[in-house]
Design an enzyme around this catalytic site. Structure first.
Site, short mmCIF file in Angstrom:
data_model
loop_
_atom_site.label_atom_id
_atom_site.label_comp_id
_atom_site.label_asym_id
_atom_site.label_seq_id
_atom_site.Cartn_x
_atom_site.Cartn_y
_atom_site.Cartn_z
N ARG A 35 -11.77 15.11 -22.60
CA ARG A 35 -11.17 16.32 -22.12
C ARG A 35 -13.03 17.15 -21.99
O ARG A 35 -14.10 16.97 -22.69
CB ARG A 35 -10.43 17.12 -24.15
CG ARG A 35 -11.41 17.14 -24.70
CD ARG A 35 -10.50 17.99 -26.19
NE ARG A 35 -11.54 18.04 -27.20
CZ ARG A 35 -11.50 16.67 -28.72
NH1 ARG A 35 -11.35 15.46 -28.21
NH2 ARG A 35 -12.60 16.50 -29.46
N ARG A 83 -12.37 12.89 -26.51
CA ARG A 83 -13.50 12.93 -27.31
C ARG A 83 -13.77 13.82 -25.21
O ARG A 83 -13.77 13.90 -24.60
CB ARG A 83 -14.58 12.14 -27.10
CG ARG A 83 -15.51 12.52 -27.39
CD ARG A 83 -16.43 10.62 -28.14
NE ARG A 83 -17.98 11.07 -28.02
CZ ARG A 83 -18.89 10.04 -27.87
NH1 ARG A 83 -18.54 8.70 -28.55
NH2 ARG A 83 -20.33 10.06 -27.76
N HIS A 84 -14.57 14.95 -26.24
CA HIS A 84 -15.53 15.60 -25.00
C HIS A 84 -16.68 14.45 -24.30
O HIS A 84 -17.77 13.92 -25.11
CB HIS A 84 -16.48 16.56 -25.65
CG HIS A 84 -15.94 17.74 -25.81
ND1 HIS A 84 -14.93 18.73 -25.07
CD2 HIS A 84 -15.54 18.04 -26.66
CE1 HIS A 84 -14.53 19.15 -25.78
NE2 HIS A 84 -14.65 19.27 -26.60
N VAL A 85 -16.49 13.69 -23.35
CA VAL A 85 -17.10 12.31 -22.51
C VAL A 85 -16.68 12.31 -21.19
O VAL A 85 -16.07 12.77 -20.97
CB VAL A 85 -16.96 10.70 -23.61
CG1 VAL A 85 -15.96 10.41 -23.16
CG2 VAL A 85 -18.32 9.86 -23.43
N HIS A 119 -19.16 15.95 -29.79
CA HIS A 119 -19.36 17.26 -29.19
C HIS A 119 -20.39 17.32 -28.18
O HIS A 119 -20.41 17.85 -26.92
CB HIS A 119 -18.84 18.75 -29.71
CG HIS A 119 -17.86 19.72 -30.65
ND1 HIS A 119 -17.66 18.87 -32.09
CD2 HIS A 119 -16.07 19.52 -30.11
CE1 HIS A 119 -16.40 18.82 -32.22
NE2 HIS A 119 -15.26 19.54 -31.31
#
Length: 376
Positions: free
Chosen positions: A76, A134-136, A106
């Site tokens: 995301r 996950r923010h990745v 994050h």
């Protein structure tokens, strides 16, 4: 004519032999338990014949093959409706019984090679079907000979995303007045209350490149060049979208995104639109809106647009691909796309930012600027 049933020709001798064999087996079982295991002769016989098992002879049992994509990754993008979607996923995971892992990390989107391999292996070992989020930045599983999952994502208008992030870092959202202080505890007051027009026009680091080059690296990947604003990262991001993503939607048409996800991944997203429109969910979703958000001046918007030209190239590419997907599936859009605003046409090149410092006539165009930016 009646049928005759003849008795089996068992003699008393045969009967006695069977009973003797049964008694011997029972005694042997007792002997086995009393002596803590099998007799030595049986152990030696097993060693002589070998320790062969089904796995040794035939290999591991074949994995359970599911008739639908069972590995989904949602890497995301920040401030692109991800908290809204995660709230939906928690309801859906409980309803449809799939594994949902939503990472709370994050601030670590770029990973070393060792960290990439470790994360990808952890993801691949999750119980199937699973959805990991996950923010990745994009992870290339196949590069490390790991089965590639199905990717999904959502992006939004780049300036709208930037404004939402700018004010969220300073003032949080409706979930609580103090959550922004927890997220950015080291931010000084002068920085927290810095006027966004000053930040943009005076070229503060937060309002200039490479900090503005934010969305593309999520799709370009972990290569160092993916973080450098330019054509290379842009084209690699587009290539990855075409080859690895089942769907990349745009937040401005969120209901259409949810409807497509329900069509493409029904085992994960069935009934998602009805949940999204339910009063109980609306109450939760309304708490994720950024507070104290307001528009910069027209001059600041023009400068910002020039600095984000690669981000907008990618955004328009995704929007076109999304509309093409809707057309293929036969879904009529419920939210017509806004055309490029007239005040952004025929701007000077990005290297001439100094020329934009001249006074501009804002009276009539400012209202158009405010209408252009979507503020979900």
């Amino acid at each position: 004519m009646p049928l005759r049933v003849s008795a089996l020709p068992f003699s008393p001798r045969d009967y006695g032999f069977c009973m003797s064999a049964l008694l011997l087996f029972c005694l042997a079982s007792l002997f086995y338990q009393w002596n803590g295991g099998a007799p030595r002769i049986l152990i030696e016989l097993r060693q002589y014949l070998g320790e062969s098992t089904f796995v040794d002879d035939h290999g591991p049992y074949p994995p359970r093959v599911l008739p639908f994509p069972s590995q989904v990754v949602y890497n995301r993008v920040g401030k692109c409706g991800s908290r809204t979607v995660v709230l939906l996923l928690r309801v859906l995971a409980e309803r449809h019984q799939f594994t949902l892992v939503s990472s709370d990390i994050h601030n670590k989107t770029r990973l070393s090679k060792h960290e990439q391999v470790g994360l990808m292996r952890n993801i691949s070992n999750l119980p199937k079907p699973f959805l990991f989020t996950r923010h990745v930045h994009f992870l290339n599983f196949s590069r490390f000979r790991i089965e590639q999952p199905v990717y999904i994502n959502i992006i939004r208008d780049p300036i709208s995303r930037f404004l939402s992030n700018y004010f969220f870092r300073r003032f949080g959202d409706w979930r609580g007045e103090q959550n922004h202080l927890i997220r950015t505890p080291g931010m000084k007051d002068f920085e927290r209350y810095l006027d966004i027009n000053v930040c943009i026009l005076e070229n503060y680091p937060e309002c200039s490149n490479p900090r503005l080059f934010y969305i593309i690296p999520y799709f370009c990947g972990q290569h160092p060049q993916c973080r450098e604003p330019g054509v290379w990262a842009l084209e690699r991001a587009k290539k990855n979208v075409l080859e690895n993503y089942l769907l990349v939607g745009i937040l401005e048409e969120l209901e259409d995104v949810l409807l497509l996800l329900e069509r493409l991944l029904p085992h994960f997203f069935s009934d998602v639109l009805s949940i999204y429109k339910s009063p109980d969910y609306r109450k939760l979703g309304n708490m994720t809106g950024t507070v104290k958000k307001h528009m910069p001046t027209l001059r600041a918007l023009q400068v910002l647009y020039q600095r984000m030209k690669y981000e907008y190239d990618f955004y328009y590419f995704i929007r076109d691909q999304f509309h093409l997907m809707k057309k293929k599936i036969g879904l009529k859009s419920t939210a017509p796309s806004a055309p490029q605003p007239s005040f952004l046409l025929n701007l000077p090149p990005a290297t001439q930012d100094a020329d934009l410092e001249e006074e501009l006539e804002e009276d009539e165009d400012l209202e158009d600027a405010h209408n252009w930016l979507v503020q979900p």
